[in-house]
Design a protein around this motif. Structure first.
Motif, PDB file in Angstrom:
ATOM      1  N   LEU A  52       0.834  -1.206   0.000  1.00  0.00           N
ATOM      2  CA  LEU A  52       0.000   0.000   0.000  1.00  0.00           C
ATOM      3  C   LEU A  52       0.866   1.252   0.000  1.00  0.00           C
ATOM      4  N   ARG A  53       1.851   1.269   0.870  1.00  0.00           N
ATOM      5  CA  ARG A  53       2.709   2.455   0.970  1.00  0.00           C
ATOM      6  C   ARG A  53       3.581   2.623  -0.272  1.00  0.00           C
ATOM      7  N   GLN A  54       4.009   1.545  -0.884  1.00  0.00           N
ATOM      8  CA  GLN A  54       4.771   1.654  -2.132  1.00  0.00           C
ATOM      9  C   GLN A  54       3.888   2.213  -3.246  1.00  0.00           C
ATOM     10  N   LYS A  55       2.660   1.738  -3.324  1.00  0.00           N
ATOM     11  CA  LYS A  55       1.731   2.262  -4.339  1.00  0.00           C
ATOM     12  C   LYS A  55       1.432   3.734  -4.085  1.00  0.00           C
ATOM     13  N   LEU A  56       1.342   4.100  -2.833  1.00  0.00           N
ATOM     14  CA  LEU A  56       1.135   5.504  -2.490  1.00  0.00           C
ATOM     15  C   LEU A  56       2.346   6.336  -2.918  1.00  0.00           C
ATOM     16  N   ALA A  57       3.541   5.814  -2.709  1.00  0.00           N
ATOM     17  CA  ALA A  57       4.760   6.523  -3.112  1.00  0.00           C
ATOM     18  C   ALA A  57       4.817   6.691  -4.629  1.00  0.00           C
ATOM     19  N   VAL A  58       4.409   5.671  -5.371  1.00  0.00           N
ATOM     20  CA  VAL A  58       4.370   5.775  -6.837  1.00  0.00           C
ATOM     21  C   VAL A  58       3.388   6.872  -7.238  1.00  0.00           C
ATOM     22  N   TYR A  59       2.219   6.868  -6.640  1.00  0.00           N
ATOM     23  CA  TYR A  59       1.227   7.904  -6.923  1.00  0.00           C
ATOM     24  C   TYR A  59       1.808   9.291  -6.628  1.00  0.00           C
ATOM     25  N   ALA A  60       2.471   9.410  -5.475  1.00  0.00           N
ATOM     26  CA  ALA A  60       3.014  10.702  -5.041  1.00  0.00           C
ATOM     27  C   ALA A  60       4.104  11.207  -5.974  1.00  0.00           C
ATOM     28  N   VAL A  61       5.054  10.353  -6.325  1.00  0.00           N
ATOM     29  CA  VAL A  61       6.160  10.799  -7.176  1.00  0.00           C
ATOM     30  C   VAL A  61       5.654  11.140  -8.578  1.00  0.00           C
ATOM     31  N   ARG A  62       4.646  10.442  -9.047  1.00  0.00           N
ATOM     32  CA  ARG A  62       4.062  10.781 -10.355  1.00  0.00           C
ATOM     33  C   ARG A  62       3.365  12.137 -10.295  1.00  0.00           C
ATOM     34  N   LEU A  63       2.662  12.393  -9.204  1.00  0.00           N
ATOM     35  CA  LEU A  63       1.998  13.688  -9.045  1.00  0.00           C
ATOM     36  C   LEU A  63       3.024  14.812  -8.985  1.00  0.00           C
ATOM     37  N   LEU A  64       4.094  14.607  -8.231  1.00  0.00           N
ATOM     38  CA  LEU A  64       5.155  15.617  -8.165  1.00  0.00           C
ATOM     39  C   LEU A  64       5.758  15.844  -9.546  1.00  0.00           C
ATOM     40  N   ARG A  65       6.018  14.773 -10.275  1.00  0.00           N
ATOM     41  CA  ARG A  65       6.585  14.893 -11.627  1.00  0.00           C
ATOM     42  C   ARG A  65       5.675  15.739 -12.518  1.00  0.00           C
ATOM     43  N   GLU A  66       4.377  15.489 -12.472  1.00  0.00           N
ATOM     44  CA  GLU A  66       3.434  16.252 -13.298  1.00  0.00           C
ATOM     45  C   GLU A  66       3.442  17.729 -12.929  1.00  0.00           C
ATOM     46  N   LEU A  67       3.455  18.028 -11.637  1.00  0.00           N
ATOM     47  CA  LEU A  67       3.457  19.426 -11.193  1.00  0.00           C
ATOM     48  C   LEU A  67       4.733  20.148 -11.617  1.00  0.00           C
ATOM     49  N   LEU A  68       5.865  19.470 -11.491  1.00  0.00           N
ATOM     50  CA  LEU A  68       7.137  20.098 -11.876  1.00  0.00           C
ATOM     51  C   LEU A  68       7.210  20.288 -13.385  1.00  0.00           C
ATOM     52  N   ASN A  69       6.737  19.304 -14.142  1.00  0.00           N
ATOM     53  CA  ASN A  69       6.705  19.452 -15.602  1.00  0.00           C
ATOM     54  C   ASN A  69       5.823  20.621 -16.005  1.00  0.00           C
ATOM     55  N   ASP A  70       4.657  20.733 -15.383  1.00  0.00           N
ATOM     56  CA  ASP A  70       3.749  21.841 -15.684  1.00  0.00           C
ATOM     57  C   ASP A  70       4.390  23.181 -15.360  1.00  0.00           C
ATOM     58  N   ALA A  71       5.123  23.250 -14.259  1.00  0.00           N
ATOM     59  CA  ALA A  71       5.774  24.499 -13.864  1.00  0.00           C
ATOM     60  C   ALA A  71       6.852  24.915 -14.851  1.00  0.00           C
ATOM     61  N   ALA A  72       7.482  23.949 -15.496  1.00  0.00           N
ATOM     62  CA  ALA A  72       8.579  24.242 -16.424  1.00  0.00           C
ATOM     63  C   ALA A  72       8.089  24.680 -17.800  1.00  0.00           C
ATOM     64  N   ILE A  73       6.854  24.377 -18.123  1.00  0.00           N
ATOM     65  CA  ILE A  73       6.336  24.689 -19.459  1.00  0.00           C
ATOM     66  C   ILE A  73       6.394  26.189 -19.711  1.00  0.00           C
ATOM     67  N   GLY A  74       6.982  26.556 -20.824  1.00  0.00           N
ATOM     68  CA  GLY A  74       7.053  27.956 -21.236  1.00  0.00           C
ATOM     69  C   GLY A  74       8.112  28.762 -20.507  1.00  0.00           C
ATOM     70  N   GLN A  75       8.909  28.135 -19.671  1.00  0.00           N
ATOM     71  CA  GLN A  75       9.938  28.839 -18.912  1.00  0.00           C
ATOM     72  C   GLN A  75      11.307  28.428 -19.428  1.00  0.00           C
ATOM     73  N   SER A  76      12.290  29.264 -19.162  1.00  0.00           N
ATOM     74  CA  SER A  76      13.658  28.900 -19.529  1.00  0.00           C
ATOM     75  C   SER A  76      14.622  29.586 -18.578  1.00  0.00           C
ATOM     76  N   GLY A  77      15.846  29.090 -18.579  1.00  0.00           N
ATOM     77  CA  GLY A  77      16.906  29.691 -17.781  1.00  0.00           C
ATOM     78  C   GLY A  77      16.576  29.764 -16.313  1.00  0.00           C
ATOM     79  N   LYS A  78      16.988  30.865 -15.698  1.00  0.00           N
ATOM     80  CA  LYS A  78      16.802  31.062 -14.266  1.00  0.00           C
ATOM     81  C   LYS A  78      15.326  30.962 -13.879  1.00  0.00           C
ATOM     82  N   GLN A  79      14.447  31.528 -14.688  1.00  0.00           N
ATOM     83  CA  GLN A  79      13.026  31.533 -14.351  1.00  0.00           C
ATOM     84  C   GLN A  79      12.450  30.121 -14.291  1.00  0.00           C
ATOM     85  N   SER A  80      12.935  29.225 -15.141  1.00  0.00           N
ATOM     86  CA  SER A  80      12.425  27.851 -15.113  1.00  0.00           C
ATOM     87  C   SER A  80      12.758  27.187 -13.777  1.00  0.00           C
TER      88      SER A  80
END
Length: 187
Positions: A52-80
């Motif tokens: 259960l906790r491993q599946k939760l960790a997979v869910y969590a790291v995927r959610l973090l990955r999506e949020l970080l990818n979304d934050a990087a969209i359209g940004q570059s350099g220092k601002q990214s």
């Protein structure tokens, strides 16, 4: 088993418990109770607490990955890096239990966890490319940035910042100072 219980509902219940009550409260009994089922019914979806906790960790790291990818969209350099760093800390603010799940996943880690974690690393490495760091130096730079945002989020979560200055501004400035230091190191 109650109709409508699916694996994703079990993980959502575990995520809610982790974020609202803490990682240590993610137990089979607590998840079953939140879902209104008996604990043995969870074994239709998980092999036990570690699973259960491993599946939760997979869910969590995927959610973090999506949020970080979304934050990087359209940004570059220092601002990214500022946007991604801010998003990282915001994830910890909103999902403290899920963040702990990422950091406390039991070994051996599920391959899905490692894959998502590697994608996060690849994002940070890609965001470092404009600074012209050699590959091995980029890894050190990413570790430094991650340490900084993790430390910031950790201190904030325990009330470690008592001065009246705006926390978001402090975080953005800290990332800026770090990135400007990288620029000076390369040039």
């Amino acid at each position: 088993m109650r109709a409508g219980i699916k694996p994703e509902i079990v993980i959502a219940a575990a995520a809610d418990i982790a974020d609202s009550k803490g990682w240590d409260q993610v137990t089979l009994g607590n998840v079953a109770g939140q879902l209104g089922i008996k604990t043995p019914s969870l074994y239709n979806h998980v092999e036990g607490l570690t699973d259960l906790r491993q599946k939760l960790a997979v869910y969590a790291v995927r959610l973090l990955r999506e949020l970080l990818n979304d934050a990087a969209i359209g940004q570059s350099g220092k601002q990214s890096l500022i946007e991604v760093g801010n998003s990282y800390v915001e994830f910890v603010r909103i999902h403290p239990g899920l963040y702990e799940a990422i950091n406390r996943v039991a070994a051996p880690k599920p391959p899905e966890f490692d894959q998502a974690a590697e994608q996060i690393l690849a994002l940070f490495i890609r965001l470092m490319q404009p600074f012209g760091l050699p590959a091995d130096e980029a890894v050190h730079a990413v570790r430094g940035l991650r340490s900084m945002v993790h430390g910031f989020a950790s201190l904030e979560s325990i009330g470690g910042f008592q001065m009246p200055e705006d926390l978001q501004e402090s975080l953005s400035k800290a990332i800026t100072y770090y990135v400007e230091g990288l620029s000076k190191h390369v040039n």
